[in-house]
Design an enzyme around this catalytic site. Structure first.
Site, PDB file in Angstrom:
ATOM      1  N   SER A 139      -7.000  -2.596  -6.081  1.00  0.00           N
ATOM      2  CA  SER A 139      -5.837  -2.548  -6.974  1.00  0.00           C
ATOM      3  C   SER A 139      -4.689  -3.282  -6.310  1.00  0.00           C
ATOM      4  O   SER A 139      -4.689  -3.500  -5.090  1.00  0.00           O
ATOM      5  CB  SER A 139      -5.447  -1.082  -7.230  1.00  0.00           C
ATOM      6  OG  SER A 139      -4.173  -0.965  -7.816  1.00  0.00           O
ATOM      7  N   TYR A 152      -3.896   7.533  -4.163  1.00  0.00           N
ATOM      8  CA  TYR A 152      -4.483   6.343  -4.775  1.00  0.00           C
ATOM      9  C   TYR A 152      -4.213   5.107  -3.921  1.00  0.00           C
ATOM     10  O   TYR A 152      -5.116   4.315  -3.626  1.00  0.00           O
ATOM     11  CB  TYR A 152      -3.915   6.167  -6.179  1.00  0.00           C
ATOM     12  CG  TYR A 152      -4.492   5.013  -6.957  1.00  0.00           C
ATOM     13  CD1 TYR A 152      -5.730   5.122  -7.577  1.00  0.00           C
ATOM     14  CD2 TYR A 152      -3.796   3.805  -7.085  1.00  0.00           C
ATOM     15  CE1 TYR A 152      -6.258   4.073  -8.304  1.00  0.00           C
ATOM     16  CE2 TYR A 152      -4.312   2.752  -7.808  1.00  0.00           C
ATOM     17  CZ  TYR A 152      -5.547   2.887  -8.416  1.00  0.00           C
ATOM     18  OH  TYR A 152      -6.073   1.837  -9.125  1.00  0.00           O
TER      19      TYR A 152
END
Length: 244
Positions: A139, A152
């Site tokens: 990401s 995350y």
């Protein structure tokens, strides 16, 4: 037949979002796609939509036993794996002080440990296939940081490092390991986010899963087109490898 005819691909998180877009892109190019997810109904429906030889398998990426079962069934029914797309991922929103240890560990277990288990399980199959590619879905959060998504971000930064380290090991056997780092993509994970969330981006809009899938397909096509080309370097000369 398509440019990926006779290739076998496992796509984790393949039942929805980016994973389903990747599964569709690979299947459209003729690959035999194994849609691996914990969402049985959605995965079964997608496999039916794609048709033979796409199939759904239940896979908890944090379970070593699940990985071994899925790999054994895939090799028995379809042959060695040429492509592993590690797309499965979760997120837990909220300030660090409000996030419990169990939630933090769960995010890291799925997003990072699950990828490690997958690469560890499938690497021998990629070698038996004569080479191939592993694509790990990281990401933009693996390159920078955002408030409220500490677990995350940690998992995606870790995945970036894991990918770089893992890429050095099977490279002499014709296996490439890559990571992809999308920004904000319109999926279930970002449902409810308004356009203001993307206002600071150079292109101020949400990306679509199909756009990420095209990048994955580009990486896979380049890797599989050269799958028979082996490195002339020996294990002894490769950095980080011990002489056999």
């Amino acid at each position: 037949m398509g440019r990926l005819g006779e290739r076998v691909a496992i796509v984790t998180g393949g039942a929805g979002g980016i994973g389903s877009a990747v599964a569709r892109a690979l299947a459209a190019e003729g690959a035999s796609v194994v849609i691996a997810d914990v969402r049985d109904a959605e995965g079964t429906g997608l496999a039916a939509d794609l048709g033979h030889p796409a199939r759904f398998v239940h896979l908890d990426v944090t379970s070593e036993d699940d990985w071994q079962r899925v790999l054994a069934d895939t090799e028995r029914e379809l042959g060695p794996v040429s492509v592993l797309a590690n797309i499965a991922g979760i997120i837990d929103w909220g300030p660090m002080e409000e996030q419990g240890p169990a939630a933090f560990r769960r995010v890291v277990d799925v997003n990072l440990t699950g990828v490690w288990l997958g690469m560890r399980a499938v690497a021998p199959s990629l070698r038996r296939a004569g080479g191939g590619v592993i694509v790990n879905m990281s990401s933009l959060a693996g390159l920078t940081a955002y408030a409220g998504v500490g677990a995350y971000a940690a998992s995606k930064w870790g995945l970036r490092g894991l990918t770089r380290a893992a890429a050095l090991e099977p490279a002499p056997d014709g296996v490439r390991v890559c990571s992809v780092h999308p920004g904000a993509i319109r999926t279930r994970m970002t449902a409810g986010f308004g356009d203001a969330y993307t206002a600071g981006q150079p292109i101020p809009r949400f990306g679509e899963p199909e756009e990420v899938a095209r990048m994955v397909l580009f990486i896979v096509m380049d890797a599989t087109s050269r799958r028979a080309v082996r490195s002339s370097w020996t294990a002894a000369s490769w950095p980080g490898r011990r002489p056999s």
